[in-house]
Design a protein around this motif. Sequence first.
Motif, PDB file in Angstrom:
ATOM      1  N   THR A  44       0.836  -1.197   0.000  1.00  7.94           N
ATOM      2  CA  THR A  44       0.000   0.000   0.000  1.00  7.94           C
ATOM      3  C   THR A  44       0.872   1.248   0.000  1.00  7.94           C
ATOM      4  OG1 THR A  44      -1.678  -1.181   1.276  1.00  7.94           O
ATOM      5  CG2 THR A  44      -1.827   1.226   1.254  1.00  7.94           C
ATOM      6  N   ARG A  45       0.555   2.183  -0.879  1.00 10.98           N
ATOM      7  CA  ARG A  45       1.297   3.439  -0.926  1.00 10.98           C
ATOM      8  C   ARG A  45       0.962   4.274   0.314  1.00 10.98           C
ATOM      9  NH1 ARG A  45      -0.078   2.182  -6.136  1.00 10.98           N
ATOM     10  NH2 ARG A  45       1.499   2.575  -7.724  1.00 10.98           N
ATOM     11  N   LYS A  46       1.995   4.905   0.881  1.00  6.87           N
ATOM     12  CA  LYS A  46       1.826   5.769   2.048  1.00  6.87           C
ATOM     13  C   LYS A  46       2.469   7.121   1.753  1.00  6.87           C
ATOM     14  CE  LYS A  46      -0.029   2.817   4.952  1.00  6.87           C
ATOM     15  NZ  LYS A  46      -1.215   3.060   5.720  1.00  6.87           N
ATOM     16  N   TYR A  47       1.723   8.184   1.985  1.00  5.14           N
ATOM     17  CA  TYR A  47       2.168   9.543   1.711  1.00  5.14           C
ATOM     18  C   TYR A  47       2.250  10.340   3.013  1.00  5.14           C
ATOM     19  CZ  TYR A  47       0.819   8.192  -2.996  1.00  5.14           C
ATOM     20  OH  TYR A  47       0.714   7.532  -4.190  1.00  5.14           O
ATOM     21  N   SER A  48       3.027  11.396   2.989  1.00  7.55           N
ATOM     22  CA  SER A  48       3.143  12.316   4.126  1.00  7.55           C
ATOM     23  C   SER A  48       2.381  13.598   3.813  1.00  7.55           C
ATOM     24  CB  SER A  48       4.616  12.641   4.378  1.00  7.55           C
ATOM     25  OG  SER A  48       5.131  13.393   3.294  1.00  7.55           O
ATOM     26  N   PHE A  49       2.247  14.453   4.821  1.00  8.64           N
ATOM     27  CA  PHE A  49       1.637  15.766   4.583  1.00  8.64           C
ATOM     28  C   PHE A  49       2.494  16.581   3.619  1.00  8.64           C
ATOM     29  CE2 PHE A  49      -0.528  14.694   8.586  1.00  8.64           C
ATOM     30  CZ  PHE A  49      -1.839  14.933   8.202  1.00  8.64           C
ATOM     31  N   ALA A  50       3.815  16.401   3.699  1.00  4.98           N
ATOM     32  CA  ALA A  50       4.706  17.089   2.754  1.00  4.98           C
ATOM     33  C   ALA A  50       4.430  16.600   1.326  1.00  4.98           C
ATOM     34  CB  ALA A  50       6.169  16.855   3.139  1.00  4.98           C
ATOM     35  N   ASP A  51       4.146  15.304   1.173  1.00  2.97           N
ATOM     36  CA  ASP A  51       3.794  14.760  -0.146  1.00  2.97           C
ATOM     37  C   ASP A  51       2.489  15.371  -0.649  1.00  2.97           C
ATOM     38  OD1 ASP A  51       6.015  13.026  -0.284  1.00  2.97           O
ATOM     39  OD2 ASP A  51       4.902  11.397   0.701  1.00  2.97           O
ATOM     40  N   ILE A  52       1.530  15.561   0.248  1.00  3.34           N
ATOM     41  CA  ILE A  52       0.247  16.160  -0.124  1.00  3.34           C
ATOM     42  C   ILE A  52       0.482  17.575  -0.649  1.00  3.34           C
ATOM     43  CG2 ILE A  52      -2.022  16.911   0.718  1.00  3.34           C
ATOM     44  CD1 ILE A  52      -1.589  13.796   0.554  1.00  3.34           C
ATOM     45  N   GLU A  53       1.316  18.339   0.059  1.00  2.80           N
ATOM     46  CA  GLU A  53       1.647  19.699  -0.393  1.00  2.80           C
ATOM     47  C   GLU A  53       2.322  19.661  -1.757  1.00  2.80           C
ATOM     48  OE1 GLU A  53       3.988  21.218   2.857  1.00  2.80           O
ATOM     49  OE2 GLU A  53       2.203  21.758   4.013  1.00  2.80           O
ATOM     50  N   LEU A  54       3.207  18.696  -1.947  1.00  2.00           N
ATOM     51  CA  LEU A  54       3.904  18.550  -3.227  1.00  2.00           C
ATOM     52  C   LEU A  54       2.918  18.203  -4.345  1.00  2.00           C
ATOM     53  CD1 LEU A  54       6.582  18.539  -4.742  1.00  2.00           C
ATOM     54  CD2 LEU A  54       6.873  16.155  -4.042  1.00  2.00           C
ATOM     55  N   LEU A  55       1.973  17.311  -4.066  1.00  7.36           N
ATOM     56  CA  LEU A  55       0.950  16.961  -5.061  1.00  7.36           C
ATOM     57  C   LEU A  55       0.128  18.187  -5.456  1.00  7.36           C
ATOM     58  CD1 LEU A  55      -0.225  13.508  -3.684  1.00  7.36           C
ATOM     59  CD2 LEU A  55       0.773  13.929  -5.943  1.00  7.36           C
ATOM     60  N   LEU A  56      -0.182  19.036  -4.484  1.00  5.93           N
ATOM     61  CA  LEU A  56      -0.936  20.263  -4.787  1.00  5.93           C
ATOM     62  C   LEU A  56      -0.112  21.203  -5.663  1.00  5.93           C
ATOM     63  CD1 LEU A  56      -2.617  20.805  -1.317  1.00  5.93           C
ATOM     64  CD2 LEU A  56      -3.765  20.153  -3.455  1.00  5.93           C
TER      65      LEU A  56
END
Length: 101
Positions: A44-56
Amino acid sequence: MSSYKEKKVITIGVASELTGLSERKIRYYEERGLIFPERSERGTRKYSFADIELLLKIADKREEGVQTQEIKKDFLTEKEKLKIREELLRGQINAHFHLRK
């Protein structure tokens, strides 16, 4: 201890909800080398809040018409700048305190 922003605990479904991006698009950005989730034991892929910001950030750039290859190049440039800045700061600290590498 790492920052809460760096802990990879967010599933792709939640990342999709938080960003408004489809899971397919998030996986595409991973394939293009723009985002690097961790994988659980079950894959399962796991992301961080920093990854969420990067995706945005990625989504904003794509809306502006920027191609993924250019985004990747820009991100590499940002990382290189941070690395250079870190090395300069380390050199200044070492010089100030008369330390050696």
